[in-house]
Each structure stands twice: as C-alpha cells, then as structure tokens.
Scaffold this motif. Structure first.
Motif, PDB file in Angstrom:
ATOM      1  N   ILE A   1       0.834  -1.209   0.000  1.00  0.00           N
ATOM      2  CA  ILE A   1       0.000   0.000   0.000  1.00  0.00           C
ATOM      3  C   ILE A   1       0.866   1.256   0.000  1.00  0.00           C
ATOM      4  CG2 ILE A   1      -1.579   1.371   1.442  1.00  0.00           C
ATOM      5  CD1 ILE A   1      -2.861  -1.359   2.279  1.00  0.00           C
ATOM      6  N   LEU A   2       1.879   1.288   0.859  1.00  0.00           N
ATOM      7  CA  LEU A   2       2.724   2.481   0.937  1.00  0.00           C
ATOM      8  C   LEU A   2       3.588   2.639  -0.305  1.00  0.00           C
ATOM      9  CD1 LEU A   2       3.756   2.285   4.698  1.00  0.00           C
ATOM     10  CD2 LEU A   2       2.048   3.795   3.655  1.00  0.00           C
ATOM     11  N   SER A   3       3.982   1.507  -0.908  1.00  0.00           N
ATOM     12  CA  SER A   3       4.781   1.564  -2.135  1.00  0.00           C
ATOM     13  C   SER A   3       3.920   1.972  -3.324  1.00  0.00           C
ATOM     14  CB  SER A   3       5.420   0.203  -2.379  1.00  0.00           C
ATOM     15  OG  SER A   3       6.075   0.176  -3.633  1.00  0.00           O
ATOM     16  N   ASP A   4       2.753   1.320  -3.482  1.00  0.00           N
ATOM     17  CA  ASP A   4       1.869   1.627  -4.613  1.00  0.00           C
ATOM     18  C   ASP A   4       1.398   3.075  -4.574  1.00  0.00           C
ATOM     19  OD1 ASP A   4       0.224   0.542  -6.930  1.00  0.00           O
ATOM     20  OD2 ASP A   4      -1.372   1.347  -5.652  1.00  0.00           O
ATOM     21  N   SER A   5       1.173   3.576  -3.367  1.00  0.00           N
ATOM     22  CA  SER A   5       0.694   4.964  -3.224  1.00  0.00           C
ATOM     23  C   SER A   5       1.834   5.975  -3.340  1.00  0.00           C
ATOM     24  CB  SER A   5       0.010   5.147  -1.866  1.00  0.00           C
ATOM     25  OG  SER A   5       0.931   4.946  -0.807  1.00  0.00           O
ATOM     26  N   GLU A   6       3.065   5.463  -3.344  1.00  0.00           N
ATOM     27  CA  GLU A   6       4.264   6.313  -3.380  1.00  0.00           C
ATOM     28  C   GLU A   6       4.292   7.279  -2.199  1.00  0.00           C
ATOM     29  OE1 GLU A   6       4.877   7.367  -7.914  1.00  0.00           O
ATOM     30  OE2 GLU A   6       2.740   7.058  -7.448  1.00  0.00           O
ATOM     31  N   SER A   7       3.958   6.754  -1.032  1.00  0.00           N
ATOM     32  CA  SER A   7       3.941   7.591   0.179  1.00  0.00           C
ATOM     33  C   SER A   7       5.361   8.039   0.531  1.00  0.00           C
ATOM     34  CB  SER A   7       3.333   6.813   1.347  1.00  0.00           C
ATOM     35  OG  SER A   7       1.949   6.632   1.148  1.00  0.00           O
ATOM     36  N   ARG A   8       5.510   9.323   0.789  1.00  0.00           N
ATOM     37  CA  ARG A   8       6.819   9.905   1.108  1.00  0.00           C
ATOM     38  C   ARG A   8       7.048   9.986   2.616  1.00  0.00           C
ATOM     39  NH1 ARG A   8      10.845  10.886  -1.949  1.00  0.00           N
ATOM     40  NH2 ARG A   8      11.060  13.140  -1.728  1.00  0.00           N
ATOM     41  N   PHE A   9       5.953  10.046   3.361  1.00  0.00           N
ATOM     42  CA  PHE A   9       6.018  10.141   4.818  1.00  0.00           C
ATOM     43  C   PHE A   9       4.985   9.181   5.395  1.00  0.00           C
ATOM     44  CE2 PHE A   9       6.982  14.198   2.852  1.00  0.00           C
ATOM     45  CZ  PHE A   9       8.204  14.546   3.429  1.00  0.00           C
ATOM     46  N   VAL A  10       5.220   8.744   6.629  1.00  0.00           N
ATOM     47  CA  VAL A  10       4.269   7.855   7.288  1.00  0.00           C
ATOM     48  C   VAL A  10       4.146   8.236   8.755  1.00  0.00           C
ATOM     49  CG1 VAL A  10       3.712   5.485   7.960  1.00  0.00           C
ATOM     50  CG2 VAL A  10       4.781   5.907   5.755  1.00  0.00           C
ATOM     51  N   PHE A  11       2.917   8.342   9.235  1.00  0.00           N
ATOM     52  CA  PHE A  11       2.650   8.403  10.667  1.00  0.00           C
ATOM     53  C   PHE A  11       2.426   6.964  11.128  1.00  0.00           C
ATOM     54  CE2 PHE A  11       1.440  12.648   9.299  1.00  0.00           C
ATOM     55  CZ  PHE A  11       1.901  13.464  10.325  1.00  0.00           C
ATOM     56  N   ALA A  12       3.252   6.492  12.056  1.00  0.00           N
ATOM     57  CA  ALA A  12       3.165   5.112  12.543  1.00  0.00           C
ATOM     58  C   ALA A  12       2.822   5.142  14.026  1.00  0.00           C
ATOM     59  CB  ALA A  12       4.481   4.383  12.323  1.00  0.00           C
ATOM     60  N   GLU A  13       1.797   4.403  14.401  1.00  0.00           N
ATOM     61  CA  GLU A  13       1.264   4.508  15.765  1.00  0.00           C
ATOM     62  C   GLU A  13       2.274   4.122  16.843  1.00  0.00           C
ATOM     63  OE1 GLU A  13      -2.716   3.396  18.291  1.00  0.00           O
ATOM     64  OE2 GLU A  13      -2.292   2.220  16.500  1.00  0.00           O
ATOM     65  N   ASP A  14       2.935   2.970  16.670  1.00  0.00           N
ATOM     66  CA  ASP A  14       3.761   2.440  17.758  1.00  0.00           C
ATOM     67  C   ASP A  14       4.856   1.549  17.183  1.00  0.00           C
ATOM     68  OD1 ASP A  14       2.360   0.153  16.994  1.00  0.00           O
ATOM     69  OD2 ASP A  14       0.931   0.297  18.644  1.00  0.00           O
TER      70      ASP A  14
ATOM     71  N   THR B   1      -9.068  -0.666  -0.604  1.00  0.00           N
ATOM     72  CA  THR B   1     -10.175  -1.542  -0.227  1.00  0.00           C
ATOM     73  C   THR B   1      -9.648  -2.930   0.115  1.00  0.00           C
ATOM     74  OG1 THR B   1     -10.531  -2.161  -2.538  1.00  0.00           O
ATOM     75  CG2 THR B   1     -11.828  -0.328  -1.683  1.00  0.00           C
ATOM     76  N   SER B   2     -10.335  -3.564   1.057  1.00  0.00           N
ATOM     77  CA  SER B   2      -9.948  -4.914   1.471  1.00  0.00           C
ATOM     78  C   SER B   2     -10.465  -5.903   0.448  1.00  0.00           C
ATOM     79  CB  SER B   2     -10.536  -5.226   2.836  1.00  0.00           C
ATOM     80  OG  SER B   2     -10.165  -4.248   3.763  1.00  0.00           O
ATOM     81  N   GLY B   3      -9.663  -6.259  -0.512  1.00  0.00           N
ATOM     82  CA  GLY B   3     -10.111  -7.184  -1.542  1.00  0.00           C
ATOM     83  C   GLY B   3     -10.221  -8.605  -1.006  1.00  0.00           C
ATOM     84  N   THR B   4     -11.219  -9.355  -1.506  1.00  0.00           N
ATOM     85  CA  THR B   4     -11.338 -10.756  -1.101  1.00  0.00           C
ATOM     86  C   THR B   4     -10.374 -11.630  -1.892  1.00  0.00           C
ATOM     87  OG1 THR B   4     -13.167 -11.020  -2.671  1.00  0.00           O
ATOM     88  CG2 THR B   4     -13.745 -10.573  -0.389  1.00  0.00           C
ATOM     89  N   THR B   5      -9.945 -11.128  -3.027  1.00  0.00           N
ATOM     90  CA  THR B   5      -8.923 -11.834  -3.809  1.00  0.00           C
ATOM     91  C   THR B   5      -7.952 -10.800  -4.361  1.00  0.00           C
ATOM     92  OG1 THR B   5     -10.262 -11.681  -5.819  1.00  0.00           O
ATOM     93  CG2 THR B   5     -10.486 -13.682  -4.505  1.00  0.00           C
ATOM     94  N   GLY B   6      -6.696 -11.183  -4.506  1.00  0.00           N
ATOM     95  CA  GLY B   6      -5.709 -10.305  -5.105  1.00  0.00           C
ATOM     96  C   GLY B   6      -5.359  -9.132  -4.212  1.00  0.00           C
ATOM     97  N   ARG B   7      -4.584  -8.211  -4.761  1.00  0.00           N
ATOM     98  CA  ARG B   7      -4.132  -7.037  -4.030  1.00  0.00           C
ATOM     99  C   ARG B   7      -5.274  -6.033  -3.850  1.00  0.00           C
ATOM    100  NH1 ARG B   7       0.612  -7.421  -1.161  1.00  0.00           N
ATOM    101  NH2 ARG B   7       2.391  -7.938  -2.474  1.00  0.00           N
ATOM    102  N   PRO B   8      -5.264  -5.269  -2.745  1.00  0.00           N
ATOM    103  CA  PRO B   8      -6.287  -4.232  -2.575  1.00  0.00           C
ATOM    104  C   PRO B   8      -6.127  -3.125  -3.610  1.00  0.00           C
ATOM    105  CG  PRO B   8      -4.617  -4.089  -0.841  1.00  0.00           C
ATOM    106  CD  PRO B   8      -4.347  -5.346  -1.601  1.00  0.00           C
ATOM    107  N   LYS B   9      -7.248  -2.469  -3.933  1.00  0.00           N
ATOM    108  CA  LYS B   9      -7.237  -1.367  -4.914  1.00  0.00           C
ATOM    109  C   LYS B   9      -7.290  -0.030  -4.174  1.00  0.00           C
ATOM    110  CE  LYS B   9     -10.917  -2.634  -7.308  1.00  0.00           C
ATOM    111  NZ  LYS B   9     -11.405  -3.956  -6.916  1.00  0.00           N
ATOM    112  N   GLY B  10      -6.474   0.919  -4.618  1.00  0.00           N
ATOM    113  CA  GLY B  10      -6.444   2.244  -4.000  1.00  0.00           C
ATOM    114  C   GLY B  10      -7.506   3.151  -4.588  1.00  0.00           C
TER     115      GLY B  10
END
Length: 607
Positions: free
Chosen positions: A111-124, A195-204
């Motif tokens: 998800i973070l790679s496909d979205s090309e996220s540059r920053f991340v807030f990580a809870e813990d 989205t939480s796909g039932t098959t395959g990778r999730p779609k953004g």
C-alpha cells in the motif's frame, strides 16, 4: 414530516477539506472539538487548540518538503492523533493514505509503495517494525513520525518533534497554512483508501477534497446533526465510514469523543453519554444477543416482563408506522414497560442517544425494529469507499426500516441492468490508483459508479439493498439464493450467533457454517454446567449442537423449500480480522471463509 432535500448548498461548498477545517476553527474557536482518553481520565480540546496544533504539524510536514498531492501514510488505530495527522496532511496540501493497524507487513509495504507515500505516521513500535521489514519496498520513504513508538531522531521522529519543526517553519513563513489551503483545488486528491479485496491485491480508491466536503455538507443541509450533538467515534479511521464522520463533524461543528478500542465501546458509551454514534451492524447484533441471552438466563418473572415489554413495544411501533392511534390501555402498558425495561436498555448506551447510524454492511431489519421498540433509532445508510462512504441515509424524521434511505441531496441513485445500484454525484471517486482497467469497469462514460450491489427503489426514493450481485448463487435445480437474506434471518432467531454463512452454488441443496459469539457462549456455559470449559469444547458439545439445531429448524420454517439448510456445522473458532476472514470494518470475506473450509463444505455433499 417532509425532509428538505434542497441541493443548492452544492454550489457553495468549501473548496477543500483544509479550508473547511480552518473555517470551523474560526467559527467555533472556544467550543469543544475533541475529547480522548489519557490513562483513566478523558482530556478535552477546543477547536482553537486543535487548529493551532494541526497548523504546527502541517508546517512541520512542509518543512520536511511535502509537496502538493504527495501521499502521507497513517498506520494507526483510531485515536486523537490520527485525526491530527490527517488534518495536518490536508492543511499542508498532501494526500492521506490510510493503513489499518491490523494490516500485515506485506500489504502495508504494498500500500505504501503503490501509493508512493513519502512520509508515514506510525502509531507504535509494532507499526514501525512492519516498515523496517518492508524497507526494500519503501525506498521513497523520507520520514516516519510515530505517536508512541521509539524515535531515533533521524528517520523516525515523534509528533512533538514534528510540531517543533513546524514552529520554526511558521516563524519564517507566517500565514503559510492559510495560503497553502487556499491554493488546493476541489478536484485535488485528498485520500487514498485501499479496499480490502477478497482476492488479489487491494485497490487504492482516489477520493478528492470535493468528495469529502460534499459528504459533510450534505448531512448538514438535512439538519440531522448540529453543534449541540456529541459523537462517540470508535470506527476505524482507515475506513471511509470513519472518515466521512470526520467530514460531517467539520461541517456541523459537534464535539467528538474518540477511542478506537472495540472492547471499550460499551464502557465508553456509559462514560461519554453521546447523542449519536456510527457503527457496523455487528455491534448492534452483539448488543442485541447479549441483552436477550442475559435476560433469558435470569428467567422467571424478569424474563416474562422483558418479553411482554417488547411485544407491546412492537405493537405500538406497528400502529404508529401505519398512522393508527394507540389505544389508551396500550399507551399505559407502554409507559410502564418504558420505565421497567426500555429505559434500562437505553442506559446501556449512555441514555442520551438520539440515534445510531449503521453502515458498512447490511443491518438486519428485525434487529433494527427490536431496538426501535426500546426507543433507540438506528438509521441505516449505504455507500462504499468508491463514493466516500455515504450515498443514501435514512433521516430521523423520514425513515423506513429495511431500507438504506434516500440519496443524499445533490447526488443521484438509479437502478441499472440486472437491478444493479448505480451512483452519481460529487462524492464519486476519481478512479483507482494506478489501475485504469479497474477504473473503466467501475465508472461509465456518463459518470455512474457501478456498485456491484443489487437493489430497488420505491416510489419515494428509498433504496433497498438485496445483496452483492456476485454473492447470489443458483442451485443445481435452477433456484437463485440470496445468502445475506437467509443469514440475517438466522441472526435474529439465534441470539448466540456471531456469523452464519450460507453456501450451495451449483449444488442440489443449501448448507451453512455457523460461528457463535464467544462472550455469549461463556455466559451459556456458566448457566449449563460447563463453566471453565474452552470455547471449542463448549461449541462442540452435544447440548450446543442441539441448541443450534433448534434455531436452524426455526429458520427453515421461515424459508422457501429450496432455501432450507440441509447440512451445517459449528466452526471451532469465531471469524476474526487476524484470521483474514473479516475485513477491519467487520465484513465477512466470504471467499476466504469458503476456501478455508473447502473440505468441510465438500463433505456436506458426500464428496
């Protein structure tokens, strides 16, 4: 009472979520915005306090080099800091990518790679560990900001450190947040929700600022909620249902108490005493089952009074729905039962709830009617991630149980080929991220979103959903089965039920897999000489099998002959998010359940 569906507000929407938030801060600076748990107590902040902190965090992101529409991940449960992070991303002109805290490391990396996220807030630390595990996938990641995890002061910094960076940036660039907000166009990307796909990778799903602003404004325009309300928010903010409630809060100005711990919902309702809450149907099913089984275990006069109360409540409701007057003797009985029974049910939810909003899956109409008899209104709505969560909703002054309400003002619903529900309006997604092929399947040339849901509209525009088209199946005898309708009936009949899943595609009869609610079964075990036994031992026992068999016999009496359950089995474990059989929004992944129990299902047919 007629409801105003004037859509002229659409012409006067705030241009984006950032301006919507800043406008709210200016309009209600001293009013309570959020409250949240700190240890054993709750803290509260005003809109001005929240606004000041969001501006500092947004400036911190700008100082780190965040550019327009660049993605910023949030991998966290629902908490005050999630809201702060999301609003800071909005005000800095970025786009939030949501990640459920329960998402495994591989999918988090994807998800973070496909979205090309540059920053991340990580809870813990647990979320930080996933990022480290996927480091090879996340080469473009510049900085991680943690809420509770261990920072290294370099690549991983704290929320406070980000705010301090923002202070320095604001000192050099006064007014930068307001200037940045004003430049964000309505059609700019605001959120990527996978989205939480039932098959395959999730779609953004690409959702714009316009979509979120519209959603909140559409609720405000219907006068459903206002500044005097208090929301309790536990829903996953990584899900569109949680996000749309934030948009609604910005539009309407009410306060929100936030705590995403599902096991604390009942306790928190008693403490917070909200006027409304959004929830998935499983929460109402669980509460219904718990109240019914607890009363049954007490037996005697208490159980008789309880059952009589709900019979009277149902009768009064029926008379009111048909416009008939309620006879005086029935009114007197109802008032008595309201004091003895219904008020106690309402007190379980804090005693001040005006209504609940149910979404993300189908709500059982009979359970909704049961709550309504107790004076608790559940307004069912409908939508999907692809339309920013809200497409239709029932109104406190205009609702029909069993339906999901009318279209939000300023949007459209129609029924297409094969009774498919189609949606169009400002809330529709811009498409799937990096996936033109799937986008073309979902969005037609006229702007209609093809939902994949089967439904119907009545003469007043109330929508009824009858199930997912792909979930409908046909027996070998040629009869079509809507599994969700059968499953909903069972949950009303059996208060111990957690999940009931029906199968039978291309087979000559229908079968079912049953899971029972662990809490309810612990109570049953205590009452039936099995205290201390494991869940697996309890559900495998002959008395429990006989109990479920009786409920299935009652179910079959309500079904057409070709729908009746011929074979069934109680599973040794309830479905869970961790097992991959439930989505984080508590929807059943039917394909996963079927695959995990393939041999058992095959054995029902002797093969």
């Amino acid at each position: 009472m007629p409801v105003n569906h004037d859509s002229s507000f659409v012409d006067h929407l705030a241009p984006n979520v950032a301006v919507q938030f800043l406008d709210r801060v200016r309009a209600s600076p001293g009013a309570e915005a959020f409250r949240f748990p700190r240890g054993e107590s709750w803290e509260s902040v005003t809109w001005q306090q929240a606004g000041d902190l969001v501006s500092r965090l947004a400036a911190g992101l700008l100082s780190l080099g965040l550019e327009s529409e660049q993605r910023v991940g949030i991998a966290s449960g629902t908490r005050y800091e999630w809201i702060l992070a999301d609003l800071a991303v909005m005000c800095a002109g970025g786009a939030t990518t949501t990640v459920y805290p329960s998402t495994n490391a591989d999918d988090t990396g994807y998800i973070l790679s496909d979205s090309e996220s540059r920053f991340v807030f990580a809870e813990d630390d647990s979320q930080l560990a996933k990022l480290r595990e996927q480091e090879s996938e996340l080469g473009g990641l510049v900085k991680v900001i943690t809420f509770d995890g261990a920072a290294d002061g370099d690549r991983v910094i704290t929320l406070d450190a980000l705010a301090e960076l923002g202070d320095a940036y604001l000192a050099e660039h006064p007014g930068v947040i307001e200037q940045t907000a004003e430049k964000i166009p309505a059609d700019q990307l605001a959120t990527l929700i996978y989205t939480s796909g039932t098959t395959g990778r999730p779609k953004g799903v690409r959702l714009t600022h316009r979509a979120w602003v519209y959603e909140g404004a559409a609720i405000k325009a219907q006068h459903i909620l206002d500044e005097s309300d208090l929301q309790f928010l536990w829903l996953p903010m990584a899900h569109s249902f949680g996000k749309v409630l934030l948009s609604t809060q910005l539009a309407c100005g009410f306060a929100t108490a936030i705590d995403g711990r599902v096991d604390k919902i009942v306790d928190n309702l008693g403490i917070v005493k909200p006027t409304f809450m959004g929830a998935a149907p499983r929460i109402f099913e669980k509460a219904y089952g718990r109240i019914v089984t607890m009363t049954a275990s007490e037996g005697g006069l208490k159980e008789k009074i309880f059952n009589r109360a709900f019979a009277v409540g149902a009768k009064v409701d029926e008379l009111k729905r048909t416009g008939a007057s309620v006879p005086l003797p029935l009114k007197v009985q109802h008032a008595l039962f309201d004091r003895l029974v219904f008020s106690k049910v309402r007190d379980r939810f804090g005693g001040r709830v005006r209504f609940f909003i149910s979404g993300s899956a189908a709500l059982n109409a009979e359970i909704a009617q049961w709550f309504h008899a107790a004076g608790i209104l559940i307004l069912e709505g409908y939508g999907m991630t692809e339309n920013a969560a809200g497409a239709t909703v029932n109104h406190p002054d205009a609702y029909k149980m069993g339906t999901v309400g009318q279209a939000l003002p300023g949007s459209e619903v129609r029924i297409g080929d094969g009774d498919e529900v189609l949606l169009r309006g400002p809330h529709i997604m811009a498409g799937y991220h990096n996936n033109a092929e799937e986008t073309a399947k979902a969005l037609d040339q006229d702007g209609w979103l093809h939902t994949g849901d089967k439904g119907s509209l009545d003469s007043e525009g109330f929508l009824t959903i009858t199930g997912r088209i792909k979930d409908l199946f046909k027996t070998s005898g040629g009869k079509y089965i809507a599994p969700s309708a059968i499953e909903a009936k069972f949950k009303t009949i059996c208060p111990y039920a957690s999940q009931f899943m029906v199968f039978g595609n291309d087979r000559n009869f229908v079968v079912a897999l049953v899971t029972l609610d662990p809490d309810a079964m612990a109570g049953w075990a205590d009452e039936n000489g099995m205290a201390g036994k494991s869940y697996n031992e309890v559900v495998a026992s002959e008395p429990v099998k006989a109990l479920v068999a009786d409920y299935i016999e009652q179910l079959n009496a309500k079904l057409n002959r070709w729908e009746t359950i011929k074979r069934w089995e109680i599973l040794g474990d309830d479905l869970s998010i961790e097992s991959g059989e439930l989505t984080p929004s508590l929807k059943v992944k039917r394909n996963v359940v079927e695959a995990n129990n393939k041999q058992l299902i095959e054995s029902f047919y002797g093969s």
